[in-house]
Design an enzyme around this catalytic site. Structure first.
Site, mmCIF file in Angstrom:
data_model
loop_
_atom_site.group_PDB
_atom_site.id
_atom_site.type_symbol
_atom_site.label_atom_id
_atom_site.label_comp_id
_atom_site.label_asym_id
_atom_site.label_seq_id
_atom_site.Cartn_x
_atom_site.Cartn_y
_atom_site.Cartn_z
ATOM 1 N N GLU A 1 16.482 39.256 -8.013
ATOM 2 C CA GLU A 1 17.050 38.697 -9.244
ATOM 3 C C GLU A 1 18.254 39.524 -9.690
ATOM 4 O O GLU A 1 18.158 40.761 -9.788
ATOM 5 C CB GLU A 1 15.963 38.672 -10.339
ATOM 6 N N GLU B 1 6.298 42.760 -10.005
ATOM 7 C CA GLU B 1 7.668 43.271 -10.118
ATOM 8 C C GLU B 1 7.755 44.753 -9.784
ATOM 9 O O GLU B 1 6.851 45.532 -10.110
ATOM 10 C CB GLU B 1 8.186 43.053 -11.548
ATOM 11 N N ASP C 1 2.662 34.638 -11.218
ATOM 12 C CA ASP C 1 3.120 35.956 -11.665
ATOM 13 C C ASP C 1 1.981 36.775 -12.239
ATOM 14 O O ASP C 1 1.191 36.271 -13.052
ATOM 15 C CB ASP C 1 4.162 35.777 -12.782
ATOM 16 N N ASP D 1 5.973 34.266 -15.361
ATOM 17 C CA ASP D 1 5.678 34.720 -16.726
ATOM 18 C C ASP D 1 6.878 34.446 -17.642
ATOM 19 O O ASP D 1 6.826 34.692 -18.849
ATOM 20 C CB ASP D 1 5.240 36.188 -16.766
#
Ligand code: KIV
Length: 268
Positions: free
Chosen positions: A185, A118, A87, A48
């Site tokens: 990340e 996420e 995503d 995304d």
């Protein structure tokens, strides 16, 4: 002529077991899908991040499930053998497990092989439901861009002992719920390295050091077309490359042999 076999979940597990690094790049269209696949990239992430990279937005939050479905279809039509991760955008899985399942199914129908979502904690039950319904899931911890406002900006996560412990616990929960990959990340290299050593599933790092099971970068960042100050964890692979294809091949080779990332330069 591309003779490689399709990358499957089984192949990703084999690579992990054999200690072979997994090379991933973001991809948003058919032309780049063809090029990246042909250059040996193991997995294409329809991230995304396209909201920022393609649409010029300041965050990934406005990206819709329809936009993700459109770009996933484009990538799937250009790809032959790479594994495709799509995503789930902000708002497409937070409301309920049923909404998450419906939206994940939309991406799978467009040609995704796996969806990514996420966050940790509450997401484990969503991961479990999707996996039980036959949808492979990639989890994403550390800095999670959809929570940029809650996290107070683009910051490294898991720096102190307590935060690192939470991150590792959430990673274990997501793996236990059936996640097959974990993107890390902006995580200190030492934390990512230790977690990678104990977790049963591969970790794919972005700003998380060389100790991860694989690496991902935003395609436009590693081609040096994003503009602005280069991010610490990014390397411009066009430097010294005669073509986009050779830059991508260099990225794959350097991820595989552990030359990228260099913890002295690219890590926290
Ligand atoms: O959207 C994206 O490109 C991502 C990567 C930064 C991992 O999630």
């Amino acid at each position: 002529m591309d003779n490689r076999k399709p990358v499957t979940l089984h192949r990703l597990r084999e690579m992990h077991a054999a200690g072979e690094k997994i090379a991933v790049l973001t991809c948003y269209d058919a032309a780049f899908a063809r090029l990246l696949d042909g250059a040996g990239v193991d997995a294409l992430l329809v991230g995304d991040s396209l909201g920022m990279v393609l649409q010029g937005r300041t965050s990934t939050l406005p990206v819709s499930i329809e936009e993700m479905a459109y770009h996933t279809g484009c990538v799937a039509r250009g790809n032959r053998n790479a594994w495709i991760i799509a995503d789930m955008p902000f708002g497409s899985y937070q409301e309920s497990a049923e909404t998450a399942l419906r939206n994940a199914a939309l991406l799978m129908k467009q040609g995704a092989h796996m969806v990514k979502l996420e966050g940790g904690g509450w997401t484990a039950s969503i991961v479990r439901l999707l996996v039980e319904r036959g949808i492979p899931v990639c989890a994403h911890l550390g800095f999670t861009p959809q929570s940029v406002h809650a996290l107070g900006g683009y910051r490294v996560q898991g720096r102190d002992e307590a935060a690192a412990r939470v991150l590792c616990r959430q990673a274990e929960e997501l793996a236990a719920a059936g996640a097959e990959l974990l993107v890390l990340e902006l995580v200190p290299a030492a934390v990512a390295h230790e977690l990678t050593g104990t977790l049963s599933i591969p970790t794919i790092g972005i700003g998380a050091g060389a100790g991860c099971s694989g690496q991902v970068l935003v395609l436009y960042d590693m081609l040096g077309v994003t503009g602005g100050e280069p991010l610490k964890f990014v390397r411009n692979f066009m430097d010294g490359s005669a073509s986009v294809e050779s830059a991508v091949r260099k990225y794959v080779a350097e991820v595989k042999d552990g030359r990228f990332p260099d913890d002295a330069i690219h890590s926290f």
